[in-house]
Write a protein that holds these residues in place. Structure first.
Motif, short mmCIF file in Angstrom:
data_model
loop_
_atom_site.label_atom_id
_atom_site.label_comp_id
_atom_site.label_asym_id
_atom_site.label_seq_id
_atom_site.Cartn_x
_atom_site.Cartn_y
_atom_site.Cartn_z
N UNK A 358 30.62 -15.46 35.09
CA UNK A 358 29.69 -15.95 34.28
C UNK A 358 29.35 -15.24 33.21
N UNK A 359 28.89 -15.95 32.07
CA UNK A 359 28.72 -15.28 30.71
C UNK A 359 27.19 -15.25 30.76
N UNK A 360 26.89 -13.94 30.45
CA UNK A 360 25.23 -13.62 30.23
C UNK A 360 24.74 -13.85 29.17
N UNK A 361 23.25 -13.98 28.98
CA UNK A 361 22.63 -14.27 27.91
C UNK A 361 22.69 -13.17 26.94
N UNK A 362 22.91 -12.07 27.28
CA UNK A 362 23.21 -10.90 26.17
C UNK A 362 24.52 -11.11 25.36
N UNK A 363 25.67 -11.77 26.30
CA UNK A 363 26.73 -11.93 25.57
C UNK A 363 26.84 -13.13 24.54
N UNK A 364 25.99 -14.05 24.96
CA UNK A 364 25.77 -15.10 23.96
C UNK A 364 24.90 -14.83 22.82
N UNK A 365 23.88 -13.88 23.04
CA UNK A 365 23.04 -13.72 21.83
C UNK A 365 23.85 -12.84 20.83
N UNK A 366 25.15 -12.21 21.15
CA UNK A 366 25.97 -11.58 19.93
C UNK A 366 26.21 -12.57 18.99
N UNK A 380 33.68 -19.94 23.35
CA UNK A 380 34.80 -20.53 24.18
C UNK A 380 35.08 -19.43 25.42
N UNK A 381 35.13 -19.83 26.67
CA UNK A 381 35.44 -19.03 27.68
C UNK A 381 36.34 -19.93 28.87
N UNK A 382 37.21 -18.91 29.59
CA UNK A 382 37.61 -19.52 30.54
C UNK A 382 36.73 -19.38 31.81
N UNK A 383 35.48 -18.81 31.73
CA UNK A 383 34.73 -18.64 32.73
C UNK A 383 33.27 -19.87 32.65
N UNK A 384 32.32 -19.43 32.95
CA UNK A 384 31.09 -20.53 32.87
C UNK A 384 29.82 -19.72 32.42
N UNK A 385 28.86 -20.30 32.00
CA UNK A 385 27.97 -19.75 31.22
C UNK A 385 26.53 -19.90 32.36
N UNK A 386 26.15 -18.46 32.41
CA UNK A 386 24.77 -18.71 33.33
C UNK A 386 23.84 -19.49 32.96
N UNK A 387 22.96 -19.78 34.05
CA UNK A 387 22.04 -20.56 33.78
C UNK A 387 20.72 -20.19 32.82
N UNK A 388 20.68 -18.72 32.90
CA UNK A 388 19.68 -18.19 32.08
C UNK A 388 20.16 -18.24 30.62
N UNK A 389 21.58 -18.17 30.48
CA UNK A 389 22.06 -18.19 29.15
C UNK A 389 21.85 -19.43 28.50
N UNK A 390 22.10 -20.47 29.42
CA UNK A 390 21.80 -21.86 28.92
C UNK A 390 20.40 -22.21 28.50
N UNK A 396 15.21 -21.79 22.58
CA UNK A 396 15.34 -21.26 21.53
C UNK A 396 15.84 -22.25 20.33
N UNK A 397 16.51 -23.00 20.92
CA UNK A 397 17.22 -24.25 20.02
C UNK A 397 18.24 -23.69 19.21
N UNK A 398 19.27 -22.88 19.66
CA UNK A 398 19.95 -22.13 19.02
C UNK A 398 21.33 -23.27 18.78
N UNK A 399 21.73 -23.31 17.63
CA UNK A 399 23.10 -24.13 17.28
C UNK A 399 24.36 -23.49 17.66
N UNK A 400 24.36 -23.76 19.01
CA UNK A 400 25.52 -23.06 19.66
C UNK A 400 26.36 -24.09 20.69
N UNK A 401 27.71 -24.28 20.33
CA UNK A 401 28.35 -25.15 21.38
C UNK A 401 28.91 -24.34 22.44
N UNK A 402 28.76 -24.48 23.51
CA UNK A 402 29.31 -23.94 24.80
C UNK A 402 30.54 -24.48 25.24
#
Length: 450
Positions: A358-366, A380-390, A396-402
């Motif tokens: 799982x990709x954490x909020x901290x990783x996405x925040x970078x 882009x990841x081979x894994x998944x995004x944690x619920x909290x990251x999403x 915060x309405x970040x313009x980020x495509x997961x």
């Protein structure tokens, strides 16, 4: 308003089917019983016996009831589309249709097959799609009044008494407008042969309060005593708006499920045992000891996914392997018409991890921290995004495509068939060979002038 000739034989009250309703579809089944084997009866819903109308069958992928000779001319009442995910990759259905109902989008492929002789349109199904697309692209209200709604169904597997039943049940996926039709070249996964086909982007319209449609609308469209305008009386408000306003109404009538933005881990991964799951495992194993090269694959996947949505995306370059500050690749989206457009910088991050990781909020925040006003990010990841990251991205309405493993794998599979004859290893090895040449030391904003 003209009077229908159905009189008192019409079933009383609304006859509603909602999106995601699971229906019993039995070939030759009853048109009298409301429920069959514990499921709403498809044949009663679409063609109840009191109406004395022919059944609307789903035996083919694309099904069009006969045209009605109505007061104001010929019209086709509807086109019923059935997608069978369990057949995907077989000769009868060599490509995957894509259903994103929460965002009101379906990517549907026509019924041209590797063995079909002639151009797209040689098959009855594709002829129906071409006919519908012409009316759906109509520039006048009169043309759009005649446009047949596309009713979407998806074959589903039901478990009964310990057995998995792949046939006899369908899920209703809504009514749709043809947003775009294009001619494509596909490749048969079994033979490797390429063949022409049609691909349609369908906008699933929002339903009324019950998130579906009142099938009396379809009854009226099948009634030759009603004009096309009179047959709108039970149509969803979204369809009426589209008929009146045309293409400009599509963003406002498209179905949206706000809660859908947060997806579970299972929803972000390929189905266990599927070809996509095998592809994802192969990707992870290939890059496990050379994860830097995954950045180039991620850049190409981002381009594939964004272009598939209709965006005009241009790949840029890879950043330095160290000190990238949360950015692995750079790209650009051009928004607007060719003669009136503006470029938008795209910053991408790639992370090759175990598919269950799982990709954490901290990783996405970078990545988010590097975005300037008007830029967008892609992760882009081979894994998944944690619920909290999403949740944080949404709040915060970040313009980020997961892009998780469940989106990456089918994209890579399409790329392998499209450019490497289905040879996945050749595609992955090309990223290793070309990785060095893709790296530059340019600033992200320089992609605007490329």
């Amino acid at each position: 308003m003209a009077e229908s000739n159905r009189g008192d034989e019409t079933p009383e009250g609304p006859r509603v089917v909602a999106i995601h309703d699971e229906l019993r579809y039995a070939q030759g089944g009853s048109q009298v019983d409301l429920v069959v084997d514990g499921f709403p009866n498809y044949h009663w819903l679409l063609s109840p016996s009191p109406l004395k109308l022919p059944r609307i069958m789903l035996e083919a992928g694309i099904n069009g009831p006969a045209e009605v000779d109505a007061l104001d001319g010929l019209r086709r009442p509807l086109i019923a589309i059935r997608s069978s995910p369990w057949k995907a990759g077989q000769a009868s259905n060599p490509w995957h249709d894509e259903f994103d109902l929460d965002h009101g989008h379906v990517r549907y492929f026509g019924d041209h097959k590797p063995a079909t002789v002639g151009f797209p349109g040689a098959t009855r199904g594709n002829r129906l799609l071409l006919e519908a697309a012409r009316l759906h692209a109509g520039t006048t209200e009169d043309e759009r009044l005649l446009a047949p709604p596309l009713l979407l169904f998806r074959a589903i597997t039901i478990r009964r008494e310990g057995r998995a039943l792949q046939k006899g049940h369908v899920e209703f996926c809504g009514a749709a407008v043809v947003e775009r039709l294009e001619h494509v070249v596909q490749r048969d996964p079994e033979t490797g042969r390429s063949f022409p086909n049609l691909a349609l982007d369908l906008a699933v319209i929002s339903g009324d309060d019950f998130d579906g449609i009142d099938l009396r609308w379809i009854d009226d469209r099948r009634d030759g005593q009603l004009s096309a305008a009179d047959a709108l009386r039970y149509a969803p408000a979204s369809w009426k708006r589209w008929v009146k306003q045309g293409r400009v109404a599509i963003p406002r009538i498209r179905r949206r499920v706000l809660a859908s933005a947060v997806r579970s881990s299972a929803e972000q991964q390929p189905e266990v045992g599927s070809p996509e799951a095998d592809v994802l495992d192969a990707i992870y194993e290939f890059y496990e000891d050379r994860r830097h090269a995954f950045e180039l694959l991620a850049s190409r996947v981002a381009a594939e996914v964004l272009r598939e949505s209709g965006a005009r995306y241009k790949e840029g370059w890879l950043s330095r392997s160290s000190g990238d500050g949360g950015v692995d690749f750079i790209g650009r989206i051009d928004i607007g018409a060719t003669s009136a457009s503006t470029p938008v910088v795209v910053l991408g991050q790639a992370k090759c991890v175990r598919p269950t990781s799982s990709i954490s909020p901290e990783q996405v925040a970078r990545v988010v921290a590097r975005l300037r006003r008007g830029w967008i990010g892609v992760y882009v990841t081979t894994g998944v995004f944690s619920r909290q990251a999403q949740v944080e991205i949404i709040d915060d309405q970040y313009p980020l495509v997961l892009i998780s493993g469940g989106t990456l794998a089918p994209a890579v599979r399409r790329m392998a068939y499209g450019s490497f004859g289905g040879n996945l290893l050749a595609l992955l090895e090309s990223t290793v060979e070309q990785y060095g040449d893709a790296i530059t030391h340019r600033r992200p904003e320089e992609v605007i002038s490329v």
